[in-house]
Design a protein around this motif. Structure first.
Motif, PDB file in Angstrom:
ATOM      1  N   ASP A 141       0.795  -1.204   0.000  1.00  0.00           N
ATOM      2  CA  ASP A 141       0.000   0.000   0.000  1.00  0.00           C
ATOM      3  C   ASP A 141       0.835   1.264   0.000  1.00  0.00           C
ATOM      4  N   VAL A 142       2.166   1.146  -0.117  1.00  0.00           N
ATOM      5  CA  VAL A 142       3.008   2.320  -0.080  1.00  0.00           C
ATOM      6  C   VAL A 142       2.871   3.072  -1.392  1.00  0.00           C
ATOM      7  N   VAL A 143       2.783   4.383  -1.312  1.00  0.00           N
ATOM      8  CA  VAL A 143       2.463   5.194  -2.473  1.00  0.00           C
ATOM      9  C   VAL A 143       3.715   5.699  -3.162  1.00  0.00           C
ATOM     10  N   ASP A 144       3.741   5.584  -4.454  1.00  0.00           N
ATOM     11  CA  ASP A 144       4.762   6.225  -5.262  1.00  0.00           C
ATOM     12  C   ASP A 144       4.232   7.601  -5.625  1.00  0.00           C
ATOM     13  N   ASP A 243      -4.264   1.377   7.855  1.00  0.00           N
ATOM     14  CA  ASP A 243      -5.305   0.859   8.746  1.00  0.00           C
ATOM     15  C   ASP A 243      -6.649   1.038   8.040  1.00  0.00           C
ATOM     16  N   PRO A 244      -6.903   0.252   6.976  1.00  0.00           N
ATOM     17  CA  PRO A 244      -8.003   0.554   6.061  1.00  0.00           C
ATOM     18  C   PRO A 244      -9.398   0.210   6.567  1.00  0.00           C
ATOM     19  N   ILE A 245      -9.531  -0.667   7.561  1.00  0.00           N
ATOM     20  CA  ILE A 245     -10.862  -1.108   7.971  1.00  0.00           C
ATOM     21  C   ILE A 245     -11.015  -0.950   9.482  1.00  0.00           C
ATOM     22  N   TRP A 246     -12.074  -0.249   9.889  1.00  0.00           N
ATOM     23  CA  TRP A 246     -12.365  -0.021  11.308  1.00  0.00           C
ATOM     24  C   TRP A 246     -13.849  -0.257  11.569  1.00  0.00           C
ATOM     25  N   GLY A 264     -11.464 -14.341   4.969  1.00  0.00           N
ATOM     26  CA  GLY A 264     -11.590 -14.182   3.538  1.00  0.00           C
ATOM     27  C   GLY A 264     -10.730 -13.049   3.008  1.00  0.00           C
ATOM     28  N   PRO A 265     -10.664 -12.909   1.677  1.00  0.00           N
ATOM     29  CA  PRO A 265      -9.805 -11.885   1.045  1.00  0.00           C
ATOM     30  C   PRO A 265     -10.383 -10.485   1.198  1.00  0.00           C
ATOM     31  N   THR A 266      -9.715  -9.627   1.959  1.00  0.00           N
ATOM     32  CA  THR A 266     -10.172  -8.259   2.141  1.00  0.00           C
ATOM     33  C   THR A 266      -9.894  -7.445   0.883  1.00  0.00           C
ATOM     34  N   PRO A 267     -10.694  -6.400   0.633  1.00  0.00           N
ATOM     35  CA  PRO A 267     -10.459  -5.577  -0.560  1.00  0.00           C
ATOM     36  C   PRO A 267      -9.100  -4.891  -0.502  1.00  0.00           C
ATOM     37  N   GLU A 268      -8.469  -4.750  -1.645  1.00  0.00           N
ATOM     38  CA  GLU A 268      -7.211  -4.020  -1.731  1.00  0.00           C
ATOM     39  C   GLU A 268      -7.459  -2.552  -1.396  1.00  0.00           C
ATOM     40  N   ALA A 269      -6.444  -1.887  -0.823  1.00  0.00           N
ATOM     41  CA  ALA A 269      -6.566  -0.476  -0.454  1.00  0.00           C
ATOM     42  C   ALA A 269      -7.016   0.348  -1.657  1.00  0.00           C
TER      43      ALA A 269
END
Length: 537
Positions: A141-144, A243-246, A264-269
């Protein structure tokens, strides 16, 4: 049990280092050297009555980079830096040990770390420890900062809104929305945070209550009278939230990290997606969004009864979309507008189409729509009321809208709504929430130059706009924020006696979270206001 410890490896030629043992109390922090490229954490020894180890990784400004947990079923995790060097200036690793019957933890801190069920009953912790859950890659999830030009946020100093070809807007041209001075403003804000962050990194200091990091472009989705789910978002320096899901428990306004809660597979950021709750099936449908130059047209379903994510293998065609709207009606999802890449992955315009997803058949289809259709747009709002979808505002470079359209879901016919009263100025990325059977609220947004803080109520029976004066909301301009309404189930410390009298189960409360101010700041605050106060205006 006395031999239990948490160990870390900071280099391939380095022996494991003990970073927590029983003599360290309930938590310990270590500084990470800038030269460290990868961190591997693991536990050794008998867990005893310990149920988890919370691990928080923050940068030099005390901004969360990642938060994870070790459990008896998941005893190892790994983090790796990427090309942008998110911890090149140093970071802090904090380990907190949670026990079922702890003699070490303060009771208040223990409560703040417990994961609640949708009924706010902290009994779901056993579920999140089940083996086989997907762990998000710690470096993905690191941003360029040289990429992601389509992720337009109210604070982006070098970003331009995706453009749409037209007679006066040839392909390849872009309209600059933000001045170069905003980057300097963001840098000054970063320096002030850095000074504060260094003062708060002493291991002996009391840990603050957990809450989401500052962000915009997220979704906040109510799932029952006491619970809402926060998904996605983007924060400072164009970084996608680690910390994408709260989970938000409205009985005490507490936040619980929830990425590892469901299997299960959580959605990508991502940002610019939609999250829509179906009260009949008790499921959340997450659709679309974007991340850097990656665009999504996937559908992820979170079953809130079994707490399991599912990636749908849908039939039919729907383009990758971001900053669209999604409305639930009679068990189907109605998606309108949004930015689409054409050709992929370059943004080339906004959509004016409607796509419908049928969950039972797992199929996308396009209906035949008559009437006067809205112009293509993104960043607009849409809400379902009395069998109709009301679409307001939005953006299609270089035009910002403040018009209103209505889609009759029985006739599948669009029509322009002739309104009276003082209408909101043109805007996109504003907040919208239904506040009664015949009215909805519009707040804030972005007009192409600055973030806004004004608020308006639209009455669908009279087609009339009314301007509101809301001190808690009008104090700070914001865009890309979330607004929802939920039952008023408890008294809040910030309310006076008159407001506390309104706290009966039948009343509603307005909650506003996050957003950005286009001046370099992102927010993680949660503003509450009784809906009754809106109706008095």
């Amino acid at each position: 049990m006395e031999g239990f410890g948490v160990y870390a490896v900071f280099a391939v030629d380095e022996a494991p280092r003990l970073i927590w043992s029983c003599r360290d109390g309930w938590q310990n922090s270590v500084e990470i050297q800038p030269c460290v490229q990868q961190i591997v954490l693991f536990t050794r020894g008998d867990w005893g009555n310990r149920d988890s180890v919370s691990v928080e990784f923050t940068d030099e400004e005390n901004i969360p980079i990642n938060m994870s947990k070790l459990t008896p079923f998941s005893k190892c995790l790994s983090w790796e830096t990427t090309e942008d060097g998110v911890w090149s200036k140093g970071a802090t690793l904090t380990v907190k040990v949670n026990q079922g019957t702890s003699e070490l933890l303060d009771q208040v801190l223990t409560f703040s770390q417990m994961e609640c069920t949708p009924e706010c009953n902290p009994t779901i912790s056993a579920l999140k420890e089940c083996p086989g859950k997907r762990k998000r890659s710690q470096g993905e999830d690191v941003v360029d900062e040289g990429r992601g030009k389509e992720n337009i946020c109210p604070n982006g100093s070098e970003k331009a809104t995706p453009h749409r070809r037209g007679k006066n807007n040839p392909r390849g041209g872009q309209t600059r929305l933000f001045s170069q001075e905003e980057e300097q403003t963001a840098a000054a804000t970063s320096q002030s945070r850095k000074a504060k962050g260094k003062q708060s990194k002493t291991p002996s200091q009391t840990a603050p209550l957990a809450k989401p990091s500052s962000r915009w472009g997220q979704t906040l989705c109510p799932i029952d009278p006491q619970t809402a789910i926060l998904i996605g978002g983007q924060g400072a320096r164009m970084q996608f939230c680690k910390d994408p899901i709260w989970k938000l428990c409205t009985e005490d306004l507490s936040w619980v990290p929830a990425e590892t809660l469901a299997e299960g597979p959580t959605p990508e950021a991502r940002i610019g997606h939609t999250a829509t709750y179906d009260p009949e099936s008790k499921r959340i449908f997450v659709f679309g969004g974007s991340k850097h130059k990656k665009w999504f047209n996937d559908v992820h379903i979170l079953d809130t009864k079994s707490w399991r994510w599912t990636l749908v293998e849908a039939q039919g065609k729907v383009p990758p979309l971001a900053y669209h709207s999604c409305s639930m009606f009679r068990g189907e999802l109605f998606v309108f507008g949004g930015v689409f890449p054409c050709p992929h992955p370059e943004p080339d315009g906004c959509s004016d189409s409607i796509y419908i997803f049928n969950p039972e058949m797992a199929i996308w289809y396009q209906p035949i729509v008559n009437g006067e259709k809205p112009a293509p747009r993104s960043g607009h709002s849409a809400c379902v009321m009395q069998g109709r979808i009301f679409v307001f505002g939005g953006w299609d470079t270089p035009v910002c809208f403040n018009d209103m359209f209505m889609l009759d879901l029985g006739l599948m016919e669009f029509s322009a709504v002739k309104t009276s009263g003082v209408a909101p100025s043109p805007r996109s990325w504003h907040g919208c929430a239904v506040v009664s059977d015949s009215s909805f609220l519009i707040h804030g947004g972005y007009n192409g130059n600055s973030a806004l803080s004004d608020a308006f109520i639209f009455n669908t029976d009279t087609s009339c706009w009314s301007s509101l004066t809301l001190p808690p909301l009008s104090s700070i301009p914001r865009a890309g924020h979330s607004i929802i309404t939920m039952p008023f189930t408890c008294e809040k410390e910030s309310m006076d006696e008159e407001e506390e009298e309104l706290s009966d189960p039948a009343s509603q409360i307005l909650l506003v979270f996050g957003g950005g101010d286009n001046e370099g700041s992102f927010f993680s605050d949660l503003i509450t206001m009784p809906v009754n106060e809106l109706r008095r205006e």
